[in-house]
Design a protein around this motif. Structure first.
Motif, mmCIF file in Angstrom:
data_model
loop_
_atom_site.group_PDB
_atom_site.id
_atom_site.type_symbol
_atom_site.label_atom_id
_atom_site.label_comp_id
_atom_site.label_asym_id
_atom_site.label_seq_id
_atom_site.Cartn_x
_atom_site.Cartn_y
_atom_site.Cartn_z
ATOM 1 N N LEU A 51 0.839 -1.202 0.000
ATOM 2 C CA LEU A 51 0.000 0.000 0.000
ATOM 3 C C LEU A 51 0.872 1.250 0.000
ATOM 4 C CD1 LEU A 51 -2.641 1.640 0.304
ATOM 5 C CD2 LEU A 51 -2.448 1.293 2.785
ATOM 6 N N ARG A 52 0.571 2.137 -0.942
ATOM 7 C CA ARG A 52 1.144 3.489 -0.948
ATOM 8 C C ARG A 52 -0.001 4.446 -0.664
ATOM 9 N NH1 ARG A 52 3.561 0.638 -5.072
ATOM 10 N NH2 ARG A 52 5.835 0.858 -5.329
ATOM 11 N N ALA A 53 0.214 5.389 0.241
ATOM 12 C CA ALA A 53 -0.867 6.310 0.614
ATOM 13 C C ALA A 53 -0.335 7.725 0.750
ATOM 14 C CB ALA A 53 -1.512 5.861 1.927
ATOM 15 N N MET A 54 -1.159 8.685 0.326
ATOM 16 C CA MET A 54 -0.866 10.100 0.554
ATOM 17 C C MET A 54 -2.097 10.723 1.197
ATOM 18 S SD MET A 54 1.488 11.541 -2.580
ATOM 19 C CE MET A 54 0.184 11.712 -3.785
ATOM 20 N N HIS A 55 -1.882 11.445 2.312
ATOM 21 C CA HIS A 55 -2.983 12.046 3.048
ATOM 22 C C HIS A 55 -2.699 13.532 3.300
ATOM 23 C CE1 HIS A 55 -4.922 8.221 3.702
ATOM 24 N NE2 HIS A 55 -3.833 7.727 4.263
ATOM 25 N N VAL A 123 -2.927 3.530 -3.251
ATOM 26 C CA VAL A 123 -2.614 2.607 -4.340
ATOM 27 C C VAL A 123 -2.320 1.242 -3.735
ATOM 28 C CG1 VAL A 123 -1.163 2.114 -6.339
ATOM 29 C CG2 VAL A 123 -1.604 4.496 -5.682
ATOM 30 N N PHE A 124 -3.119 0.256 -4.104
ATOM 31 C CA PHE A 124 -2.968 -1.098 -3.592
ATOM 32 C C PHE A 124 -2.351 -2.005 -4.664
ATOM 33 C CE2 PHE A 124 -6.472 0.628 -1.094
ATOM 34 C CZ PHE A 124 -6.155 0.221 0.191
ATOM 35 N N ASN A 125 -1.250 -2.678 -4.295
ATOM 36 C CA ASN A 125 -0.676 -3.747 -5.119
ATOM 37 C C ASN A 125 -0.339 -3.346 -6.549
ATOM 38 O OD1 ASN A 125 -1.057 -5.365 -2.903
ATOM 39 N ND2 ASN A 125 -2.813 -6.464 -3.732
ATOM 40 N N ALA A 127 -2.179 -2.221 -8.577
ATOM 41 C CA ALA A 127 -3.289 -2.703 -9.400
ATOM 42 C C ALA A 127 -4.507 -1.801 -9.365
ATOM 43 C CB ALA A 127 -3.688 -4.111 -8.954
ATOM 44 N N VAL A 128 -4.793 -1.195 -8.223
ATOM 45 C CA VAL A 128 -5.977 -0.344 -8.098
ATOM 46 C C VAL A 128 -5.642 0.861 -7.235
ATOM 47 C CG1 VAL A 128 -6.831 -1.670 -6.117
ATOM 48 C CG2 VAL A 128 -8.426 -0.253 -7.449
ATOM 49 N N ALA A 129 -6.167 2.011 -7.634
ATOM 50 C CA ALA A 129 -5.918 3.249 -6.899
ATOM 51 C C ALA A 129 -7.233 3.939 -6.599
ATOM 52 C CB ALA A 129 -5.009 4.168 -7.705
ATOM 53 N N PHE A 130 -7.254 4.642 -5.476
ATOM 54 C CA PHE A 130 -8.397 5.457 -5.084
ATOM 55 C C PHE A 130 -7.911 6.899 -5.004
ATOM 56 C CE2 PHE A 130 -9.192 1.230 -3.603
ATOM 57 C CZ PHE A 130 -10.555 1.022 -3.772
ATOM 58 N N LEU A 131 -8.552 7.770 -5.782
ATOM 59 C CA LEU A 131 -8.171 9.176 -5.862
ATOM 60 C C LEU A 131 -9.385 10.023 -5.499
ATOM 61 C CD1 LEU A 131 -6.117 11.410 -6.799
ATOM 62 C CD2 LEU A 131 -7.094 11.141 -9.087
ATOM 63 N N ARG A 132 -9.237 10.887 -4.491
ATOM 64 C CA ARG A 132 -10.357 11.734 -4.078
ATOM 65 C C ARG A 132 -10.823 12.596 -5.242
ATOM 66 N NH1 ARG A 132 -12.309 13.045 0.757
ATOM 67 N NH2 ARG A 132 -10.514 12.257 1.914
ATOM 68 N N LEU A 133 -12.151 12.705 -5.384
ATOM 69 C CA LEU A 133 -12.723 13.447 -6.505
ATOM 70 C C LEU A 133 -12.299 14.905 -6.511
ATOM 71 C CD1 LEU A 133 -16.378 12.081 -6.798
ATOM 72 C CD2 LEU A 133 -14.503 11.759 -8.403
ATOM 73 N N THR A 134 -12.360 15.532 -5.347
ATOM 74 C CA THR A 134 -11.970 16.934 -5.244
ATOM 75 C C THR A 134 -10.939 17.073 -4.132
ATOM 76 O OG1 THR A 134 -13.814 17.359 -3.719
ATOM 77 C CG2 THR A 134 -14.184 17.807 -6.054
#
Length: 241
Positions: A51-55, A123-125, A127-134
Motif C-alpha cells: 500500500l502506498r498512501a498520501m494524506h 494505491v494497492f498492489n 493494481a488499483v488506486a483510489f483518488l479523491r474526486l476533489t
C-alpha cells in the motif's frame, strides 16, 4: 526547491489525463457515496500485499473508529503488508494525530512528511488506486482507477513525492520551509549575513528564523552550549537518509 517543480508538473499532468479520460470506456469508476468508497477500500485492503498512501489531512475518525482503523493497520502489518504513507506537515500539529502516526511508523507503516499540497491517494498492489474526486479535506467520493497507465502515473507521483519528503522522525519536521532553508545554509557554515544575501532577505529576518529554529527544536539559551551547532547537528541527524 527545484525538486518540487517536477512534482507539480506531474500532478498537473495527472489531473489533465484523468480529466481527458472521464467519460471514455476506460477502467476508471466514479463513486459519489463515501460509504461505497470505504467498502471498496476495505475490500482492496483485505487483498493487499502493498500500500502506498498520501494524506493531505489526518483521519477525521475519533474514539472507537480511530482505534479500529489503527488496529486494522497494525493487523495488516502483522500479515506482512508493506505500507508507506506520506502526510502533510500540518497533520503533525495535532498531538493526537502525531502520536498515532509515530506509533504506526514504529510498527512498520513508514511515514514521511511534506510541506507542499498533496491530494489523497491510495494505491494497492500496483493494481488499483483510489483518488479523491476533489482536493478538499473529507470531501465525498473518489475515482476507483484500474487503468494501468493511470495507476503507474500515480505510483510515479508517489515515489517522486516520497523521495523529496523527510522522515517523520526528523527533528526539524516542525520547521517551516524558510526555516529549513536557513538551517541548511547555516549547516554549510554561513553567517546570518551570508544567509540573508543568499535568500534575498534581511539579516533581521534571518535572525527571526534562527530564533524560530531554536524554539521549535527546543534548544534553550545557555552559556555552556553553542545553539547554532546543536541546531545543525539536529538537522544533519534528521536530513541524512
Amino acid at each position: 526547491m527545484e525538486d518540487n517543480v517536477p512534482l507539480e508538473r506531474l500532478a498537473r499532468r495527472l489531473e489533465e489525463v484523468v480529466g481527458e479520460l472521464r467519460g471514455l470506456p476506460v477502467d476508471v469508476e466514479r463513486l459519489e457515496d463515501s460509504s461505497a468508497v470505504r467498502q471498496r477500500i476495505a475490500a482492496a485492503a483485505r487483498e493487499a500485499r502493498e500500500l502506498r498512501a498520501m494524506h493531505p489531512v489526518g483521519s477525521p475518525d475519533t474514539g472507537r473508529q480511530e482505534q479500529r482503523s489503527r488496529r486494522e493497520v497494525l493487523d495488516a502489518l502483522e500479515r506482512g503488508v508493506t505500507m508507506r504513507t506520506i502526510v502533510h506537515a500540518s497533520v503533525l500539529d495535532d498531538p493526537h494525530k502525531a502520536a498515532r502516526i509515530r506509533q504506526l511508523h514504529a510498527a512498520g507503516d513508514l511515514h514521511r512528511v511534506v510541506d507542499e499540497p498533496i491530494q489523497q491517494v491510495l494505491v494497492f498492489n500496483r493494481a488499483v488506486a483510489f483518488l479523491r474526486l476533489t482536493p478538499v479535506a473529507y470531501a465525498p467520493g473518489a475515482l476507483v482507477i484500474r487503468q494501468q497507465s493511470l495507476v503507474s502515473a500515480l505510483i510515479d507521483l508517489f515515489e517522486r513525492t516520497w523521495a523529496a519528503a523527510r522522515d517523520v522522525t526528523e527533528p526539524a519536521h516542525r520547521l517551516t520551509a524558510r526555516e529549513r532553508e536557513v538551517l541548511a545554509l547555516i549547516a554549510e557554515g554561513r553567517s546570518n549575513g551570508a544567509v540573508a544575501r543568499e535568500l534575498s532577505i534581511t539579516e533581521a529576518a534571518v535572525g527571526k528564523h534562527v530564533a524560530g529554529v531554536f524554539a521549535k527544536l527546543e534548544i534553550p539559551a545557555s552559556a555552556d552550549v553553542n545553539r547554532r551547532v546543536l541546531a545543525v547537528l539536529a538537522y544533519l541527524r534528521g536530513a541524512v537518509r
